[in-house]
Design an enzyme around this catalytic site. Structure first.
Site, PDB file in Angstrom:
ATOM      1  CG  ASP A 242      11.685  -0.589  12.405  1.00  0.00           C
ATOM      2  OD1 ASP A 242      11.955   0.592  11.590  1.00  0.00           O
ATOM      3  OD2 ASP A 242      11.839  -1.054  13.308  1.00  0.00           O
TER       4      ASP A 242
ATOM      5  CG  ASP B 121      21.114  -4.951   8.315  1.00  0.00           C
ATOM      6  OD1 ASP B 121      19.996  -4.158   7.548  1.00  0.00           O
ATOM      7  OD2 ASP B 121      22.830  -4.867   7.622  1.00  0.00           O
TER       8      ASP B 121
ATOM      9  CG  LEU C 215      -1.560   0.985   1.296  1.00  0.00           C
ATOM     10  CD1 LEU C 215      -3.002   0.775   0.475  1.00  0.00           C
ATOM     11  CD2 LEU C 215      -2.741   1.230   2.840  1.00  0.00           C
TER      12      LEU C 215
ATOM     13  CD  GLN D 141      -2.644  -4.262  -1.780  1.00  0.00           C
ATOM     14  OE1 GLN D 141      -2.485  -3.104  -1.345  1.00  0.00           O
ATOM     15  NE2 GLN D 141      -4.551  -4.189  -1.371  1.00  0.00           N
TER      16      GLN D 141
ATOM     17  CG  ASP E  98      11.038   6.888  12.134  1.00  0.00           C
ATOM     18  OD1 ASP E  98      10.779   7.952  11.667  1.00  0.00           O
ATOM     19  OD2 ASP E  98      10.699   5.700  12.278  1.00  0.00           O
TER      20      ASP E  98
END
Length: 293
Positions: A262, A276, A17, A84, A217
């Site tokens: 992430d 990572d 999306l 999605q 963030d």
């Protein structure tokens, strides 16, 4: 040490999306395509409608699979779908299993999203709230498509939202059940109709005070705020998708300490210390290579 992720078949990174392939220097799969290329993989990022139902996006993906096969001479592809994009990839594999070697779901709502349920219920069909929300989301999607150089793709925000609800995905799964577990929270069959199925995802973990630079963030803070609306998978979600809802085929792991963005290596992913996200994709390409894919 030089990594070796030279898969037999090309990799297609399928966005979800409000996704895109590239806008200027910014890639949706930030740093992931380059890392896979450096490890020897042949990688493509299809351009799909940013907001649309699973079937329409799936048809677009099928067309681009054919282009990749024609351009590379390969006879199959490996699909790695985020959010999605996992449902889009499942559709393509169900309809063209001979062209798809594997489907990997990354944070995919394979049993729907509780958050989508709440949003769909809040937007009453035919009311002004639904019309305004649909117009704004569709315009934003068209703007993203324009910036990425793919203007003209059909956009339908309400169709996309409905397709991600529990009921919407239940109907989708009734038609395309490949790779789904029989029991909630379990693994599904890894091999179906010659296609291998894998999945991985993350969950929000611990207190915000332990997040380090991630507290800076805004998207991570947004995921944490949205996670509070989950009930079935409370404290077992990444802010947009529940942990067990993400299960498909061979579950590599569904509790990485990662939020929903992430796993794209977006802002919060770049400051993670525990895992990572880019390496997860390279490791998986190596896994596909070892499986002869």
């Amino acid at each position: 040490m030089q990594r070796n992720a030279t898969t037999q078949y090309p990799l297609l990174l399928v966005h979800g999306l409000f996704g895109f392939d590239r806008i200027g220097s910014q890639e949706h799969f930030h740093g992931i395509r380059q890392a896979l290329n450096n490890a020897g993989a042949q990688v493509f990022v299809p351009y799909l409608s940013a907001v649309q139902c699973n079937e329409t996006r799936g048809e677009q993906l099928l067309q681009q699979i054919d282009r990749v096969l024609s351009g590379t001479g390969a006879d199959r592809v490996n699909l790695i779908g985020h959010s999605q994009g996992a449902l889009t990839s499942r559709y393509a594999a169900a309809l063209a299993s001979k062209k798809v070697a594997s489907v990997t779901s990354v944070s995919g709502p394979n049993h729907g999203s509780e958050l989508a349920d709440i949003l769909r219920q809040a937007l009453i069909p035919g009311r002004l709230s639904e019309q305004v929300a649909s117009a704004v989301a569709t315009l934003f999607a068209e703007w993203l498509s324009l910036l990425s150089g793919h203007a003209g793709l059909p956009q339908n925000a309400i169709a996309a939202l409905t397709a991600l609800t529990t009921e919407g995905v239940k109907a989708f799964n009734g038609k395309y059940p490949q790779g789904l577990p029989d029991t909630w929270g379990a693994e599904g069959p890894e091999l179906v109709n010659g296609v291998r199925y894998y999945s991985w995802s993350g969950t929000l973990q611990g207190s915000l005070l332990r997040e380090g630079k991630a507290v800076l963030d805004p998207m991570h803070l947004c995921c944490r705020a949205l996670s509070r609306y989950f009930t079935v998978e409370r404290e077992q979600n990444d802010g947009l998708v529940g942990r067990f809802s993400s299960h498909l085929g061979k579950v590599i792991r569904s509790d990485y300490p990662l939020d929903h963005l992430d796993t794209l290596n977006q802002t919060a992913g770049r400051v993670r210390k525990e895992v990572d996200p880019v390496n997860l994709y390279v490791e998986h390409a190596e896994r596909l290579q070892m499986a002869g894919l």
